[in-house]
Design a protein around this motif. Structure first.
Motif, PDB file in Angstrom:
ATOM      1  N   GLY A 376      14.587  15.414  -0.786  1.00  0.00           N
ATOM      2  CA  GLY A 376      13.383  16.240  -0.806  1.00  0.00           C
ATOM      3  C   GLY A 376      12.758  16.360   0.566  1.00  0.00           C
ATOM      4  N   ARG A 377      11.590  16.938   0.581  1.00  0.00           N
ATOM      5  CA  ARG A 377      10.829  17.115   1.816  1.00  0.00           C
ATOM      6  C   ARG A 377       9.567  16.276   1.708  1.00  0.00           C
ATOM      7  NH1 ARG A 377      11.209  20.046   6.278  1.00  0.00           N
ATOM      8  NH2 ARG A 377       9.376  20.915   7.318  1.00  0.00           N
ATOM      9  N   TYR A 378       9.223  15.583   2.787  1.00  0.00           N
ATOM     10  CA  TYR A 378       8.118  14.643   2.793  1.00  0.00           C
ATOM     11  C   TYR A 378       7.135  14.982   3.907  1.00  0.00           C
ATOM     12  CZ  TYR A 378      11.039  11.885  -0.328  1.00  0.00           C
ATOM     13  OH  TYR A 378      11.796  11.479  -1.394  1.00  0.00           O
ATOM     14  N   GLY A 379       5.881  14.705   3.657  1.00  0.00           N
ATOM     15  CA  GLY A 379       4.834  14.934   4.641  1.00  0.00           C
ATOM     16  C   GLY A 379       4.412  13.632   5.298  1.00  0.00           C
ATOM     17  N   LEU A 380       4.066  13.723   6.565  1.00  0.00           N
ATOM     18  CA  LEU A 380       3.651  12.553   7.325  1.00  0.00           C
ATOM     19  C   LEU A 380       2.283  12.821   7.938  1.00  0.00           C
ATOM     20  CD1 LEU A 380       4.993   9.823   7.978  1.00  0.00           C
ATOM     21  CD2 LEU A 380       5.730  10.791  10.156  1.00  0.00           C
ATOM     22  N   GLY A 381       1.315  12.012   7.587  1.00  0.00           N
ATOM     23  CA  GLY A 381      -0.022  12.092   8.169  1.00  0.00           C
ATOM     24  C   GLY A 381      -0.301  10.858   9.000  1.00  0.00           C
ATOM     25  N   VAL A 382      -1.246  10.947   9.924  1.00  0.00           N
ATOM     26  CA  VAL A 382      -1.541   9.819  10.803  1.00  0.00           C
ATOM     27  C   VAL A 382      -3.027   9.476  10.744  1.00  0.00           C
ATOM     28  CG1 VAL A 382       0.371  10.171  12.400  1.00  0.00           C
ATOM     29  CG2 VAL A 382      -1.764  11.401  12.764  1.00  0.00           C
ATOM     30  N   ASN A 383      -3.316   8.219  11.096  1.00  0.00           N
ATOM     31  CA  ASN A 383      -4.686   7.731  11.068  1.00  0.00           C
ATOM     32  C   ASN A 383      -4.866   6.707  12.168  1.00  0.00           C
ATOM     33  OD1 ASN A 383      -6.628   5.444  10.234  1.00  0.00           O
ATOM     34  ND2 ASN A 383      -7.237   7.083   8.854  1.00  0.00           N
ATOM     35  N   ALA A 384      -5.992   6.789  12.862  1.00  0.00           N
ATOM     36  CA  ALA A 384      -6.384   5.785  13.850  1.00  0.00           C
ATOM     37  C   ALA A 384      -7.820   5.397  13.543  1.00  0.00           C
ATOM     38  CB  ALA A 384      -6.256   6.330  15.269  1.00  0.00           C
ATOM     39  N   SER A 385      -8.054   4.132  13.236  1.00  0.00           N
ATOM     40  CA  SER A 385      -9.390   3.717  12.820  1.00  0.00           C
ATOM     41  C   SER A 385      -9.606   2.241  13.094  1.00  0.00           C
ATOM     42  CB  SER A 385      -9.580   3.993  11.318  1.00  0.00           C
ATOM     43  OG  SER A 385      -8.579   3.322  10.566  1.00  0.00           O
ATOM     44  N   SER A 386     -10.868   1.849  13.094  1.00  0.00           N
ATOM     45  CA  SER A 386     -11.254   0.439  13.094  1.00  0.00           C
ATOM     46  C   SER A 386     -11.768   0.160  11.697  1.00  0.00           C
ATOM     47  CB  SER A 386     -12.349   0.159  14.128  1.00  0.00           C
ATOM     48  OG  SER A 386     -11.857   0.355  15.438  1.00  0.00           O
ATOM     49  N   PHE A 387     -11.064  -0.659  10.954  1.00  0.00           N
ATOM     50  CA  PHE A 387     -11.340  -0.819   9.523  1.00  0.00           C
ATOM     51  C   PHE A 387     -12.799  -1.181   9.275  1.00  0.00           C
ATOM     52  CE2 PHE A 387     -11.521  -3.444   5.661  1.00  0.00           C
ATOM     53  CZ  PHE A 387     -11.121  -2.487   4.755  1.00  0.00           C
ATOM     54  N   GLY A 388     -13.439  -0.393   8.425  1.00  0.00           N
ATOM     55  CA  GLY A 388     -14.817  -0.656   8.052  1.00  0.00           C
ATOM     56  C   GLY A 388     -15.837  -0.284   9.100  1.00  0.00           C
ATOM     57  N   VAL A 389     -15.378   0.238  10.250  1.00  0.00           N
ATOM     58  CA  VAL A 389     -16.299   0.563  11.342  1.00  0.00           C
ATOM     59  C   VAL A 389     -16.289   2.058  11.634  1.00  0.00           C
ATOM     60  CG1 VAL A 389     -16.901   0.160  13.762  1.00  0.00           C
ATOM     61  CG2 VAL A 389     -16.032  -1.724  12.350  1.00  0.00           C
ATOM     62  N   ARG A 390     -15.105   2.586  11.960  1.00  0.00           N
ATOM     63  CA  ARG A 390     -15.057   3.978  12.393  1.00  0.00           C
ATOM     64  C   ARG A 390     -13.653   4.531  12.261  1.00  0.00           C
ATOM     65  NH1 ARG A 390     -16.107   6.132  18.577  1.00  0.00           N
ATOM     66  NH2 ARG A 390     -15.420   8.262  18.231  1.00  0.00           N
ATOM     67  N   ARG A 391     -13.557   5.791  11.882  1.00  0.00           N
ATOM     68  CA  ARG A 391     -12.298   6.517  11.911  1.00  0.00           C
ATOM     69  C   ARG A 391     -12.313   7.387  13.160  1.00  0.00           C
ATOM     70  NH1 ARG A 391     -11.194  10.260   6.979  1.00  0.00           N
ATOM     71  NH2 ARG A 391     -10.727   8.265   5.997  1.00  0.00           N
ATOM     72  N   TYR A 392     -11.325   7.171  14.041  1.00  0.00           N
ATOM     73  CA  TYR A 392     -11.269   7.928  15.294  1.00  0.00           C
ATOM     74  C   TYR A 392     -10.539   9.260  15.105  1.00  0.00           C
ATOM     75  CZ  TYR A 392     -12.826   3.617  17.499  1.00  0.00           C
ATOM     76  OH  TYR A 392     -13.566   2.512  17.842  1.00  0.00           O
ATOM     77  N   PHE A 393      -9.414   9.199  14.416  1.00  0.00           N
ATOM     78  CA  PHE A 393      -8.615  10.420  14.283  1.00  0.00           C
ATOM     79  C   PHE A 393      -7.803  10.353  13.004  1.00  0.00           C
ATOM     80  CE2 PHE A 393      -4.694  12.862  14.928  1.00  0.00           C
ATOM     81  CZ  PHE A 393      -5.236  14.106  15.261  1.00  0.00           C
ATOM     82  N   GLN A 394      -7.687  11.510  12.329  1.00  0.00           N
ATOM     83  CA  GLN A 394      -6.833  11.602  11.151  1.00  0.00           C
ATOM     84  C   GLN A 394      -6.306  13.023  11.026  1.00  0.00           C
ATOM     85  OE1 GLN A 394      -7.915   9.492   7.591  1.00  0.00           O
ATOM     86  NE2 GLN A 394      -7.280  11.194   6.279  1.00  0.00           N
ATOM     87  N   ASP A 395      -5.022  13.123  10.775  1.00  0.00           N
ATOM     88  CA  ASP A 395      -4.380  14.404  10.490  1.00  0.00           C
ATOM     89  C   ASP A 395      -3.465  14.157   9.300  1.00  0.00           C
ATOM     90  OD1 ASP A 395      -2.934  16.749  10.336  1.00  0.00           O
ATOM     91  OD2 ASP A 395      -2.714  16.973  12.499  1.00  0.00           O
ATOM     92  N   GLU A 396      -3.889  14.614   8.119  1.00  0.00           N
ATOM     93  CA  GLU A 396      -3.176  14.299   6.889  1.00  0.00           C
ATOM     94  C   GLU A 396      -1.859  15.062   6.751  1.00  0.00           C
ATOM     95  OE1 GLU A 396      -5.927  15.119   3.794  1.00  0.00           O
ATOM     96  OE2 GLU A 396      -7.182  13.369   4.212  1.00  0.00           O
ATOM     97  N   LYS A 397      -1.713  16.155   7.479  1.00  0.00           N
ATOM     98  CA  LYS A 397      -0.498  16.978   7.385  1.00  0.00           C
ATOM     99  C   LYS A 397       0.069  17.206   8.775  1.00  0.00           C
ATOM    100  CE  LYS A 397      -0.949  17.725   2.900  1.00  0.00           C
ATOM    101  NZ  LYS A 397       0.041  17.289   1.901  1.00  0.00           N
ATOM    102  N   ALA A 398       0.367  16.118   9.488  1.00  0.00           N
ATOM    103  CA  ALA A 398       0.798  16.241  10.877  1.00  0.00           C
ATOM    104  C   ALA A 398       2.164  16.913  10.993  1.00  0.00           C
ATOM    105  CB  ALA A 398       0.828  14.862  11.537  1.00  0.00           C
ATOM    106  N   LEU A 399       3.117  16.488  10.170  1.00  0.00           N
ATOM    107  CA  LEU A 399       4.428  17.129  10.194  1.00  0.00           C
ATOM    108  C   LEU A 399       5.143  16.852   8.879  1.00  0.00           C
ATOM    109  CD1 LEU A 399       6.770  14.790  10.636  1.00  0.00           C
ATOM    110  CD2 LEU A 399       6.073  14.956  13.007  1.00  0.00           C
ATOM    111  N   ALA A 400       6.322  17.426   8.736  1.00  0.00           N
ATOM    112  CA  ALA A 400       7.137  17.218   7.544  1.00  0.00           C
ATOM    113  C   ALA A 400       8.595  17.065   7.947  1.00  0.00           C
ATOM    114  CB  ALA A 400       6.976  18.382   6.574  1.00  0.00           C
TER     115      ALA A 400
END
Length: 433
Positions: A376-400
């Motif tokens: 099948g085909r799968y999607g890859l999203g990315v996340n950069a955060s400090s847990f419980g403090v702040r989310r710096y960057f997120q792209d839920e549909k970065a590539l497939a």
């Protein structure tokens, strides 16, 4: 059939950066001074004097969140809205819900609109859950007797009975969501507008909400539903529209619209590179550079073999030190079903070693073992955060990327294997007699 919603040439423009000063709240002397300057500004415009702040009116300081969108929706229909982040989905729902006004175009709505756009939209934090239920019902134009007839059902659905007389400012985000959804779905507006907020709840509650939305649709009420979960879109909606950068690309039966979105809206080369203008200023000091899918030889690929390990490489810069940073990915099917999530500091030793990540250029890499994925085909999203403090960057549909199962366990059988994974398990066969 009666039209419940008519959208004609709808456009919404937002200013980027500086706030519009005409809406600034200032002191009385500032307001008086502004009034006194008005004749001079008018004279300057008449005689062609140049604006002293041209940067506020340049075209590149505006973004069209919606651009000439038109469609009709009949009563009793359920319409899905799909598109990448920033496509204009939430803006469309906010205009339809009268949360924001359009820049151009018209919207005609027939009936009461119940909206669930963000957690707790329309709730007053100082009021209790009980008071907010009655207030939301009154806003929808319902009589007290109507609200009371649904009150116990809403509280039971939300599972916050113990806290119903507590100010909602003390609720957790999950409690907020449960009560907000219960109010939106049970007060029986003719039109229900739901944005991608169900992701805040736990899996059991999401299932419960989707079941309730299915009931609402079967009752003949009009529903607009935004989600990145393609399974939910396919299950709940009859038609869907695809948005991209504020424009409506197509409207079609849901299966056709979803297939179009999945085939046209994703990266095709196993690599995503972020340009500077694509990265929100709020992400600083984190700057994503690229995300790559690699085969066992280290080559960037769009298709990997199920029988071989898969490499994921996320390249980024830190312009300042960050404490407690975790960088990772979400892997999902193309219908929005999560398969796994992993972060680069999941191991306690890695968490301790990189408790403070200094400024610099980084690569976070990992390897997913062979014999993990089904075809099948799968999607890859990315996340950069400090847990419980702040989310710096997120792209839920970065590539497939695609997975080829040639030579995988069980491929000598003709039937299609169900599920997103097909691991190679060690079996034993014993004859017992």
């Amino acid at each position: 059939m009666t039209t419940a919603i008519r959208v004609q040439n709808l456009s919404k423009r937002y200013r980027i950066g500086a706030a519009q000063t005409k809406f600034r709240y200032g002191m009385l002397r500032d307001q008086l001074a502004d009034v006194a300057k008005t004749p001079f500004r008018l004279a300057a415009s008449v005689f062609g004097r140049k604006n002293t702040q041209p940067e506020l009116h340049r075209a590149d300081n505006f973004i069209w969140a919606l651009n000439d969108v038109s469609f009709d929706l009949e009563e009793g229909k359920v319409l899905g809205i799909v598109g990448r982040n920033g496509a204009g989905k939430s803006t469309l729902l906010k205009v339809l819900s009268r949360v924001t006004e359009p820049t151009k175009g018209t919207v005609t709505v027939r009936g009461r609109v119940g909206s669930l756009l963000e957690v707790g939209t329309g709730f007053h934090p100082e009021l209790t859950g009980r008071e907010n239920i009655y207030m939301n019902g009154a806003i929808l134009g319902m009589k007290r007797a109507e609200i009371e007839s649904k009150f116990d059902e809403m509280v039971d659905f939300s599972e916050v009975e113990q806290f119903i007389d507590t100010p909602v400012k003390r609720y957790s985000s999950g409690m907020y969501l449960r009560l907000a959804f219960a109010v939106a779905a049970h007060l029986e507006p003719e039109i229900l507008v739901v944005d991608e907020v169900l992701a805040v709840g736990d899996a059991e509650f999401q299932k419960k909400c989707l079941g309730k939305m299915g009931d609402v649709a079967q009752q003949g009420r009009t529903v607009l539903f935004v989600s990145h979960n393609m399974s939910a879109i396919l299950r709940l909606t009859q038609e869907a529209i695809v948005l991209n950068k504020g424009k409506m690309l197509m409207r079609a039966p849901t299966q056709e619209a979803v297939d179009f979105y999945l085939s046209s809206g994703q990266a095709q080369a196993g690599e995503r590179i972020w340009e500077a203008e694509e990265v929100p200023a709020a992400s600083a000091p984190f700057r994503p550079l690229s995300l790559k899918v690699k085969d066992r030889r280290g080559k960037v690929v769009d298709t990997v073999r199920s029988t071989e390990p898969l490499g994921i490489e996320f390249e980024y810069c830190l312009d300042a030190p960050v404490t407690g940073l975790r960088v990772g990915f979400y892997l999902s099917t193309m219908r929005g079903e999560y398969v796994l999530t992993s972060f680069d500091t999941d191991e306690p030793l890695m968490f301790e070693k990189y408790a403070v990540r200094k400024a610099g250029h980084y690569l976070s890499r990992c390897e997913i073992p062979a014999d993990m994925f089904n075809e099948g085909r799968y999607g890859l999203g990315v996340n950069a955060s400090s847990f419980g403090v702040r989310r710096y960057f997120q792209d839920e549909k970065a590539l497939a990327f695609n997975v080829d199962i040639s030579g995988a366990p069980g491929t000598h059988w003709p039937e299609m294997r169900q599920g997103p994974i097909r691991p190679r398990l060690q079996w034993k066969i014993e004859k017992v007699d």
